[in-house]
Write a protein that holds these residues in place. Structure first.
Motif, PDB file in Angstrom:
ATOM      1  N   GLU A  25       0.698  -1.089   0.104  1.00  0.00           N
ATOM      2  CA  GLU A  25      -0.060  -0.114   0.103  1.00  0.00           C
ATOM      3  C   GLU A  25       0.876   1.444  -0.060  1.00  0.00           C
ATOM      4  O   GLU A  25       0.266   2.404  -0.255  1.00  0.00           O
ATOM      5  CB  GLU A  25      -0.917  -0.110   1.360  1.00  0.00           C
ATOM      6  CG  GLU A  25      -1.755  -1.187   1.338  1.00  0.00           C
ATOM      7  CD  GLU A  25      -3.023  -1.008   0.348  1.00  0.00           C
ATOM      8  OE1 GLU A  25      -3.301   0.159  -0.036  1.00  0.00           O
ATOM      9  OE2 GLU A  25      -3.525  -2.006  -0.253  1.00  0.00           O
ATOM     10  N   GLY A  26       2.135   1.008   0.422  1.00  0.00           N
ATOM     11  CA  GLY A  26       3.013   2.247   0.341  1.00  0.00           C
ATOM     12  C   GLY A  26       3.706   2.680  -0.852  1.00  0.00           C
ATOM     13  O   GLY A  26       3.526   3.909  -1.430  1.00  0.00           O
ATOM     14  N   CYS A  27       4.155   1.552  -1.567  1.00  0.00           N
ATOM     15  CA  CYS A  27       4.776   1.772  -3.107  1.00  0.00           C
ATOM     16  C   CYS A  27       4.200   1.046  -4.069  1.00  0.00           C
ATOM     17  O   CYS A  27       4.693   1.481  -5.260  1.00  0.00           O
ATOM     18  CB  CYS A  27       6.199   1.159  -2.904  1.00  0.00           C
ATOM     19  SG  CYS A  27       6.315  -0.556  -2.635  1.00  0.00           S
ATOM     20  N   VAL A  28       3.022   0.457  -3.925  1.00  0.00           N
ATOM     21  CA  VAL A  28       2.294  -0.073  -4.860  1.00  0.00           C
ATOM     22  C   VAL A  28       2.996  -1.100  -5.884  1.00  0.00           C
ATOM     23  O   VAL A  28       2.691  -1.492  -6.821  1.00  0.00           O
ATOM     24  CB  VAL A  28       1.579   0.975  -5.813  1.00  0.00           C
ATOM     25  CG1 VAL A  28       0.562   0.462  -6.767  1.00  0.00           C
ATOM     26  CG2 VAL A  28       1.135   2.310  -5.057  1.00  0.00           C
ATOM     27  N   HIS A  29       4.010  -1.783  -5.115  1.00  0.00           N
ATOM     28  CA  HIS A  29       4.865  -2.747  -5.726  1.00  0.00           C
ATOM     29  C   HIS A  29       4.304  -4.257  -5.061  1.00  0.00           C
ATOM     30  O   HIS A  29       3.782  -4.174  -4.124  1.00  0.00           O
ATOM     31  CB  HIS A  29       6.364  -2.658  -5.679  1.00  0.00           C
ATOM     32  CG  HIS A  29       6.804  -1.537  -6.643  1.00  0.00           C
ATOM     33  ND1 HIS A  29       7.424  -0.255  -5.811  1.00  0.00           N
ATOM     34  CD2 HIS A  29       7.133  -1.578  -7.683  1.00  0.00           C
ATOM     35  CE1 HIS A  29       7.552   0.455  -7.225  1.00  0.00           C
ATOM     36  NE2 HIS A  29       7.640  -0.249  -8.078  1.00  0.00           N
ATOM     37  N   SER A  30       4.688  -5.089  -6.048  1.00  0.00           N
ATOM     38  CA  SER A  30       4.351  -6.491  -5.529  1.00  0.00           C
ATOM     39  C   SER A  30       5.025  -6.984  -4.201  1.00  0.00           C
ATOM     40  O   SER A  30       6.272  -6.513  -4.049  1.00  0.00           O
ATOM     41  CB  SER A  30       4.661  -7.604  -6.539  1.00  0.00           C
ATOM     42  OG  SER A  30       4.013  -7.330  -7.785  1.00  0.00           O
ATOM     43  N   VAL A  31       4.551  -7.531  -3.234  1.00  0.00           N
ATOM     44  CA  VAL A  31       5.309  -7.921  -2.130  1.00  0.00           C
ATOM     45  C   VAL A  31       4.988  -9.518  -2.300  1.00  0.00           C
ATOM     46  O   VAL A  31       3.986 -10.324  -2.753  1.00  0.00           O
ATOM     47  CB  VAL A  31       4.296  -7.853  -0.746  1.00  0.00           C
ATOM     48  CG1 VAL A  31       4.818  -8.484   0.380  1.00  0.00           C
ATOM     49  CG2 VAL A  31       4.211  -6.422  -0.646  1.00  0.00           C
ATOM     50  N   TYR A  32       6.107 -10.196  -2.196  1.00  0.00           N
ATOM     51  CA  TYR A  32       6.518 -11.828  -2.492  1.00  0.00           C
ATOM     52  C   TYR A  32       6.624 -12.500  -1.142  1.00  0.00           C
ATOM     53  O   TYR A  32       7.008 -11.846  -0.158  1.00  0.00           O
ATOM     54  CB  TYR A  32       7.689 -11.970  -3.132  1.00  0.00           C
ATOM     55  CG  TYR A  32       7.315 -11.473  -4.813  1.00  0.00           C
ATOM     56  CD1 TYR A  32       6.743 -11.996  -5.555  1.00  0.00           C
ATOM     57  CD2 TYR A  32       8.087 -10.103  -5.145  1.00  0.00           C
ATOM     58  CE1 TYR A  32       6.376 -11.518  -6.882  1.00  0.00           C
ATOM     59  CE2 TYR A  32       7.831  -9.573  -6.282  1.00  0.00           C
ATOM     60  CZ  TYR A  32       7.076 -10.069  -7.435  1.00  0.00           C
ATOM     61  OH  TYR A  32       6.705  -9.759  -8.515  1.00  0.00           O
ATOM     62  N   ASP A  33       5.991 -13.776  -1.175  1.00  0.00           N
ATOM     63  CA  ASP A  33       6.445 -14.675  -0.176  1.00  0.00           C
ATOM     64  C   ASP A  33       7.786 -14.824   0.275  1.00  0.00           C
ATOM     65  O   ASP A  33       8.833 -15.057  -0.493  1.00  0.00           O
ATOM     66  CB  ASP A  33       5.803 -16.184  -0.432  1.00  0.00           C
ATOM     67  CG  ASP A  33       5.562 -16.939   0.837  1.00  0.00           C
ATOM     68  OD1 ASP A  33       5.450 -16.463   1.812  1.00  0.00           O
ATOM     69  OD2 ASP A  33       5.885 -18.250   0.578  1.00  0.00           O
ATOM     70  N   GLY A  34       8.098 -14.324   1.537  1.00  0.00           N
ATOM     71  CA  GLY A  34       9.550 -14.742   1.998  1.00  0.00           C
ATOM     72  C   GLY A  34      10.346 -13.186   2.213  1.00  0.00           C
ATOM     73  O   GLY A  34      11.194 -13.306   2.737  1.00  0.00           O
ATOM     74  N   GLU A  35       9.426 -12.353   1.670  1.00  0.00           N
ATOM     75  CA  GLU A  35       9.980 -10.831   1.917  1.00  0.00           C
ATOM     76  C   GLU A  35       9.520 -10.510   3.433  1.00  0.00           C
ATOM     77  O   GLU A  35       8.693 -10.850   3.782  1.00  0.00           O
ATOM     78  CB  GLU A  35       9.528  -9.990   0.868  1.00  0.00           C
ATOM     79  CG  GLU A  35      10.178  -9.989  -0.482  1.00  0.00           C
ATOM     80  CD  GLU A  35       9.648  -8.739  -1.489  1.00  0.00           C
ATOM     81  OE1 GLU A  35      10.402  -8.069  -2.162  1.00  0.00           O
ATOM     82  OE2 GLU A  35       8.322  -8.489  -1.275  1.00  0.00           O
ATOM     83  N   ASP A  36      10.336  -9.532   4.001  1.00  0.00           N
ATOM     84  CA  ASP A  36       9.945  -9.044   5.183  1.00  0.00           C
ATOM     85  C   ASP A  36       8.799  -8.057   4.818  1.00  0.00           C
ATOM     86  O   ASP A  36       8.860  -7.098   3.861  1.00  0.00           O
ATOM     87  CB  ASP A  36      11.168  -8.207   5.796  1.00  0.00           C
ATOM     88  CG  ASP A  36      11.898  -9.159   6.396  1.00  0.00           C
ATOM     89  OD1 ASP A  36      11.728 -10.269   6.657  1.00  0.00           O
ATOM     90  OD2 ASP A  36      13.156  -8.599   6.427  1.00  0.00           O
ATOM     91  N   HIS A  37       7.580  -8.092   5.349  1.00  0.00           N
ATOM     92  CA  HIS A  37       6.310  -7.354   5.198  1.00  0.00           C
ATOM     93  C   HIS A  37       5.617  -7.285   6.624  1.00  0.00           C
ATOM     94  O   HIS A  37       5.951  -8.145   7.428  1.00  0.00           O
ATOM     95  CB  HIS A  37       5.597  -7.822   4.095  1.00  0.00           C
ATOM     96  CG  HIS A  37       4.994  -9.198   4.337  1.00  0.00           C
ATOM     97  ND1 HIS A  37       5.554 -10.536   4.003  1.00  0.00           N
ATOM     98  CD2 HIS A  37       3.601  -9.437   4.752  1.00  0.00           C
ATOM     99  CE1 HIS A  37       4.856 -11.410   4.360  1.00  0.00           C
ATOM    100  NE2 HIS A  37       3.763 -10.896   4.838  1.00  0.00           N
ATOM    101  N   LEU A  38       4.825  -6.263   6.380  1.00  0.00           N
ATOM    102  CA  LEU A  38       3.660  -5.931   7.682  1.00  0.00           C
ATOM    103  C   LEU A  38       2.030  -6.267   6.999  1.00  0.00           C
ATOM    104  O   LEU A  38       1.892  -5.738   5.973  1.00  0.00           O
ATOM    105  CB  LEU A  38       3.841  -4.676   8.226  1.00  0.00           C
ATOM    106  CG  LEU A  38       5.396  -4.404   8.661  1.00  0.00           C
ATOM    107  CD1 LEU A  38       5.385  -2.794   8.713  1.00  0.00           C
ATOM    108  CD2 LEU A  38       5.718  -5.208   9.888  1.00  0.00           C
ATOM    109  N   GLU A  39       1.388  -6.885   7.895  1.00  0.00           N
ATOM    110  CA  GLU A  39       0.220  -7.110   7.695  1.00  0.00           C
ATOM    111  C   GLU A  39      -0.613  -6.620   8.758  1.00  0.00           C
ATOM    112  O   GLU A  39      -0.366  -7.021   9.777  1.00  0.00           O
ATOM    113  CB  GLU A  39      -0.283  -8.637   7.231  1.00  0.00           C
ATOM    114  CG  GLU A  39       0.560  -9.088   6.111  1.00  0.00           C
ATOM    115  CD  GLU A  39       0.202 -10.548   5.931  1.00  0.00           C
ATOM    116  OE1 GLU A  39      -1.016 -11.092   6.134  1.00  0.00           O
ATOM    117  OE2 GLU A  39       1.163 -11.502   5.653  1.00  0.00           O
ATOM    118  N   PHE A  40      -1.689  -5.869   8.646  1.00  0.00           N
ATOM    119  CA  PHE A  40      -2.612  -5.416   9.557  1.00  0.00           C
ATOM    120  C   PHE A  40      -3.898  -4.967   8.728  1.00  0.00           C
ATOM    121  O   PHE A  40      -3.912  -4.493   7.840  1.00  0.00           O
ATOM    122  CB  PHE A  40      -2.236  -4.370  10.449  1.00  0.00           C
ATOM    123  CG  PHE A  40      -1.909  -3.100   9.747  1.00  0.00           C
ATOM    124  CD1 PHE A  40      -2.561  -2.206   9.691  1.00  0.00           C
ATOM    125  CD2 PHE A  40      -0.521  -3.170   9.328  1.00  0.00           C
ATOM    126  CE1 PHE A  40      -2.275  -0.958   9.066  1.00  0.00           C
ATOM    127  CE2 PHE A  40      -0.040  -1.646   8.587  1.00  0.00           C
ATOM    128  CZ  PHE A  40      -0.968  -0.794   8.840  1.00  0.00           C
TER     129      PHE A  40
END
Length: 63
Positions: A25-40
Motif C-alpha cells: 500500500e506504500g509503494c504499490v509494488h508487489s510483495v512476494y512470499d519470503g520478503e519482510d512485510h507487515l500485515e494489519f
C-alpha cells in the motif's frame, strides 16, 4: 555419498519463482512470499521505512 548431478530431478535445477501475496500500500509494488512485510487489517506493507511513511502520508489528513 555423493549423488550424480545429472540424475537429480529437475526441481533441483529449475529455480522456483516466489509467490506474489499482494501489493504494498506504500509503494504499490508487489510483495512476494519470503520478503519482510507487515500485515494489519487489509493492509500489506513492505517492512521498509519509505513504504510505511508513504502509507501514513496517504491515509493521514493534512492540517
Amino acid at each position: 555419498m555423493l549423488e550424480n548431478g545429472m540424475l537429480l530431478p529437475d526441481k533441483y535445477l529449475d529455480p522456483v519463482e516466489p509467490m506474489e501475496i499482494g501489493n504494498c500500500e506504500g509503494c504499490v509494488h508487489s510483495v512476494y512470499d519470503g520478503e519482510d512485510h507487515l500485515e494489519f487489517d487489509d493492509v500489506l506493507l513492505h517492512d521498509d521505512t519509505a513504504c510505511i511513511a508513504n502509507y501514513v502520508r496517504d491515509v493521514s489528513e493534512a492540517r
